[in-house]
Design an enzyme around this catalytic site. Sequence first.
Site, PDB file in Angstrom:
ATOM      1  N   SER A  13       0.750  -1.235  -0.131  1.00 23.04           N
ATOM      2  CA  SER A  13      -0.106  -0.043  -0.162  1.00 23.04           C
ATOM      3  C   SER A  13       0.705   1.077  -0.104  1.00 23.04           C
ATOM      4  O   SER A  13       0.313   2.146  -0.318  1.00 23.04           O
ATOM      5  CB  SER A  13      -0.736   0.155   1.295  1.00 23.04           C
ATOM      6  N   TYR A  44      -4.185   0.819   4.055  1.00 20.32           N
ATOM      7  CA  TYR A  44      -5.129  -0.386   3.345  1.00 20.32           C
ATOM      8  C   TYR A  44      -5.747  -0.841   4.602  1.00 20.32           C
ATOM      9  O   TYR A  44      -7.013  -1.446   4.298  1.00 20.32           O
ATOM     10  CB  TYR A  44      -4.473  -1.472   2.579  1.00 20.32           C
ATOM     11  N   CYS A  75       2.833  -7.136   1.698  1.00 16.84           N
ATOM     12  CA  CYS A  75       1.782  -6.246   2.538  1.00 16.84           C
ATOM     13  C   CYS A  75       0.862  -7.505   3.032  1.00 16.84           C
ATOM     14  O   CYS A  75       0.262  -8.258   2.122  1.00 16.84           O
ATOM     15  CB  CYS A  75       0.922  -5.510   1.464  1.00 16.84           C
ATOM     16  N   ASN A  76       0.717  -7.424   4.373  1.00 15.45           N
ATOM     17  CA  ASN A  76      -0.102  -8.517   4.856  1.00 15.45           C
ATOM     18  C   ASN A  76      -1.571  -8.227   4.864  1.00 15.45           C
ATOM     19  O   ASN A  76      -2.207  -9.291   4.531  1.00 15.45           O
ATOM     20  CB  ASN A  76       0.010  -8.538   6.540  1.00 15.45           C
ATOM     21  N   CYS A 186       2.848  -6.240  10.052  1.00 14.27           N
ATOM     22  CA  CYS A 186       2.424  -5.308   9.048  1.00 14.27           C
ATOM     23  C   CYS A 186       3.945  -4.842   8.317  1.00 14.27           C
ATOM     24  O   CYS A 186       4.874  -4.636   9.299  1.00 14.27           O
ATOM     25  CB  CYS A 186       1.923  -4.227   9.663  1.00 14.27           C
ATOM     26  N   HIS A 188       5.057  -2.289   7.328  1.00 13.10           N
ATOM     27  CA  HIS A 188       5.554  -1.154   7.749  1.00 13.10           C
ATOM     28  C   HIS A 188       6.394  -0.929   9.042  1.00 13.10           C
ATOM     29  O   HIS A 188       7.287  -0.074   9.154  1.00 13.10           O
ATOM     30  CB  HIS A 188       4.329   0.038   7.787  1.00 13.10           C
TER      31      HIS A 188
HETATM   32  N1  DGL Z   1       2.196  -2.525   5.142  1.00 15.53           N
HETATM   33  C1  DGL Z   1       0.807  -3.112   5.017  1.00 15.53           C
HETATM   34  C2  DGL Z   1       0.676  -4.417   5.745  1.00 15.53           C
HETATM   35  O1  DGL Z   1       1.800  -5.171   5.810  1.00 15.53           O
HETATM   36  C3  DGL Z   1      -0.326  -2.413   5.124  1.00 15.53           C
HETATM   37  C4  DGL Z   1      -0.422  -1.109   6.007  1.00 15.53           C
HETATM   38  C5  DGL Z   1      -1.788  -0.387   5.481  1.00 15.53           C
HETATM   39  O2  DGL Z   1      -1.886   0.205   4.450  1.00 15.53           O
HETATM   40  O3  DGL Z   1      -2.627  -0.137   6.463  1.00 15.53           O
HETATM   41  O4  DGL Z   1      -0.418  -4.941   6.473  1.00 15.53           O
END
Ligand code: DGL
Length: 274
Positions: A13, A44, A75-76, A186, A188
């Site tokens: 995302s 997301y 991205c999880n 996540c 991030h």
């Molecule tokens: N980096 C993403 C994940 O691993 C999503 C972060 C987001 O967009 O909320 O879930």
Amino acid sequence: MKKSDAPIGVYDSGVGGLSVLRAIFSQLPGESTIYFADQAKVPYGERPLEEVRELAEGVTRMLMAEGAKLIVIACNTASAAALKYLRPLYPDFPFVGMEPAVKPAAEQTLSGKVGVLATPSTFHGELYASVVERFAKDVQIFQATCPGLVKQIERGYLATPKTRRILEQALEPMLAEGVDTLVMGCTHFPFVIPLIQQISGEGVRVIDPAPAIARQTARVLAQHDLLKNSDHAPSHRYLTSGDPAQFSKLLEKLLGIRDHAEQWRWIDGALRQD
Ligand code: DGL
């Protein structure tokens, strides 16, 4: 061009997937890559899984059209929403996805208490429920969604007082319960591991799944006979549906790489280059 010389597509995302890209660079240094950040739609994690699935399908079509030989859904949330739809839709195309690293955490915890940090949508998905059911039978799981943290990281605020406050609110209750292992659910969140480690203390183990995902990428490429075996120099492209200048700033801040980003836009459910 030989198919094996084509780039690996990596998608998130926003800038979170760069934590996975970093591991791919170190594990597979000869491979070309094409990274897409859906920053027009980030975060997301607060969107319904149905909507995230549609976005992931659009991104997949674009990365395939741009020549990706494999796609890593770094991205999880998008993995939870879309992987089980994408695999049957493109049965011959290799995907690598994320799932919260509950299995290694359950193997490594000494207190029997594991904390998982992930987005609300990841926690709502069936993928997370199945991981917990399969691997967390003998451990106690504590969950936190860290509201606002993805946005802070998208702004590059890795150690500001607000970022610290969000993490303290998430971590203090589970640390008080005796959690000794934390899963970054996540992509991030690995960018704030230094702060997480400061808050939790050195005795708490933090699991970043990125190196395991890079190893899995190498395995899947080998299975499909897609590992690059020529000595052409690798090329790397960065695409965003958000602001390319802001993406480039973050790329430099998070990975120490200076490069430009291409502008892409969502038009009627499809991604088009500007
Ligand atoms: N980096 C993403 C994940 O691993 C999503 C972060 C987001 O967009 O909320 O879930």
